[in-house]
Every structure is written in C-alpha cells, then in structure tokens.
Design an enzyme around this catalytic site. Structure first.
Site, PDB file in Angstrom:
ATOM      1  N   CYS A  29     153.638  -6.568 -45.311  1.00 23.05           N
ATOM      2  CA  CYS A  29     153.344  -7.865 -45.925  1.00 23.05           C
ATOM      3  C   CYS A  29     153.110  -7.790 -47.426  1.00 23.05           C
ATOM      4  O   CYS A  29     153.606  -8.623 -48.188  1.00 23.05           O
ATOM      5  CB  CYS A  29     152.122  -8.492 -45.249  1.00 23.05           C
ATOM      6  SG  CYS A  29     152.332  -8.801 -43.485  1.00 23.05           S
ATOM      7  N   CYS A  78     145.462 -11.236 -40.700  1.00 23.30           N
ATOM      8  CA  CYS A  78     145.764 -11.768 -39.365  1.00 23.30           C
ATOM      9  C   CYS A  78     145.133 -10.981 -38.229  1.00 23.30           C
ATOM     10  O   CYS A  78     145.120 -11.461 -37.092  1.00 23.30           O
ATOM     11  CB  CYS A  78     147.276 -11.872 -39.169  1.00 23.30           C
ATOM     12  SG  CYS A  78     148.122 -10.291 -38.961  1.00 23.30           S
TER      13      CYS A  78
END
Length: 315
Positions: free
Chosen positions: A290, A299
């Site tokens: 990411c 997350c």
C-alpha cells in the site's frame, strides 16, 4: 526432496523475519503435509462482506490455491468455490460438522448482523422434517457451528472486529465474531486474522500453525496472540518502524502529494498506529504494497474504518 513436518513448521515460522509461505514453498513441503498426517478439515462461511478475503486466498502464490486445497487443508464447505449449492450444500456442511465434531476449523469471513433476528444475512435454506423450508441466518449458522469446532478463525477485519459493515451508521447490528461469541457465551479458541483483505500467507500460515499444534502440541505450541487476538507471527511489526520511508520521516522529508517523493505521514498514512508485516512480506507476489504509491489505512486494526478515517488528509 525430503522435508519433515517439524522443518516445515520452522520454515513457516520464518515469517517473523519476513519470509512467508509464498517465498519458501517447494515440493518437499507437500510431502511433509501429507506424509502420515490428515489434512485439516475446514468449513468456511461468509456473512456481511465483499468476498475479498476469499479472493485474496485464491490469489495465493507458492503455494497456489490448488496446492493449498489438495495438500494443506480439506476445504469441506465454501460458498464461493464449491460446486454444490442450495440445500444440498448446507446439508453437506452440517454433515461435516457432525462427522468432525470438535475436530474441524471454522473460518468466518464477514461480520455477523444481529438486528431483526439476523435476517439481514440469510446464508441458505434447509428442509425440516415436514418438508418445510427454513431460512438460515448467519447468526444461526455461527450458533450451530462454532461450539462444534476445534477452533474458529475470524478471517478479515469485518469478521475479526466488525470492519466496514459495523461502521458508524449501519442499521444491521453488525458484530465481530469475538463480540458475538461474548454475547452468546461461546467459549471456543478464536484467532483473529484481520486485513482488508488479509494476506494469503497470514491465512494459510495461521491454519498450518494451528493444525500442527493439534497434531503435536508438545513440539508445536500455539502461536502467541496479541491483546486483539492476532498471531504475533504476522501482526507483531509496526508498519511505520519498518517502512522504507522511515529515514524520510526522521529527516522531516514529507511528500506534499502522492506524485512527490518522501514520507506520506502528512497525507494521512496510518502506519505509526498499525501492526502487520506488510512492509516485509509485501503483496501481489512480493511486488508492491500500500505505502508504495498510497498510504497505509490501518485496515488490520480494531478501530478500522471509523478510527482510521479519513484515510487521506489534504495538507
């Protein structure tokens, strides 16, 4: 090629150093998993979710999903990938739960809606003794299966902590597996493997470690869990402290936009408050992750998504 089960588990444990299953798999592992031992029976059920966790598992590389299914686990029920459907599929699921009572892994993907008696998530139908159709809710399914399982693995953040379905404004009464267990007083071993979605290595590695413990608890103790029920094997590293842009942060070299070089902390990166080995393990067969071109949105944490919002910050 020869590899003992003990050596295999040691290799899996190398995940602490950033070496994942996808990086160490070779034909000897197949022999170790199949020689003289049964495969782990698995029932995988889906509640409120996007099926992203299943998609992530299907994208596993070395071992590929074919090898996982044929050599590592015995996937007895999975709504997305199994051939049967409807009442036949549910009947098979309940038969497996009885056949392996106390000796199967229950994997739960997605949150559990509890409002309106759970009718926001109907997972299928069964036939009663009189031939009448009965709609089975996710709530009912977990009530039936969890007490009979050897252990339950909450796969993905929706299952582990509520995730997006339980975000502010939801009307379905979505709950995580651990909250549902607490409400229903279900006392079974529960392991959380969060992520939106989780890395394939996290899911397969957790199952391998747990099943190895079942087969030989003396040699293979259960992986240590953190306070949020996550295996420290995969969720013990702080994203920020292992980020390749840490030197940029230390030198106050912050990116002003996503097209500029530098640390993305001022653009909303949640790496400092997030724990997972993403920086070492990376994604998509180790190609990227990411923070490569965006930010960490945290997350894998229990407060995702509300506590991690907004994901991006304009400075």
């Amino acid at each position: 090629m020869s590899l003992s089960r003990r050596e295999f588990v040691k290799l899996c444990s190398a995940g602490v150093a950033g070496l994942g299953i996808s990086q160490i798999y070779h034909p000897g592992i197949v022999h170790a998993m199949t020689e003289g031992a049964k495969k782990a029976p698995v029932i995988w059920v889906q509640g409120q979710g996007c099926t992203g966790c299943s998609v992530s598992l299907l994208n596993a590389v070395h071992p590929r999903i074919k090898e996982i299914l044929l050599d590592v686990i015995s996937l007895e029920f999975h709504p997305t990938v199994m051939a049967s459907e409807g009442e036949m599929a549910l009947a098979h699921m309940y038969e497996i739960a009885e056949k392996f009572n106390g000796n199967f892994f229950l994997l739960v993907e997605g949150a559990i809606p509890t409002a309106k008696e759970g009718r926001y998530c109907i997972v299928g139908e069964t036939l009663d003794a009189k031939g009448h159709h009965h709609e089975v809710t996710m709530m009912e399914l977990i009530r039936d299966l969890a007490p009979k399982s050897l252990a339950t693995v909450a796969v993905g953040t929706c299952s582990a902590y509520g995730g997006i379905p339980a975000a502010e404004g939801n009307v379905t009464g979505s709950k995580s597996v651990r909250d549902f267990f607490a409400d229903e007083k279900i006392e079974k071993l529960l392991v959380n493997v969060p992520g939106c979605p989780p890395h394939p290595d996290w899911m397969v590695g957790t199952l391998v470690a747990a099943w190895s413990h079942v087969l030989n608890p003396t040699e293979h103790p259960l992986p240590e869990l953190d306070d949020d029920g996550r295996p420290l094997l995969f969720f013990g590293d702080n994203i920020h402290e292992n980020c390749p842009y840490l030197d940029k942060y230390d030198n106050s070299e912050f990116a002003e936009t996503f097209t500029k070089p530098g640390c993305k902390a001022e653009l909303g990166c949640k790496g400092p408050s997030t724990y997972a080995d993403c920086a070492k393990r990376r994604w998509n067969n180790g190609i990227n992750w990411c923070v490569e071109n965006a930010v960490c949105i945290g997350c894998v944490e229990p407060d995702f998504p509300d506590g991690k919002s907004p994901f991006y910050v304009a400075e």
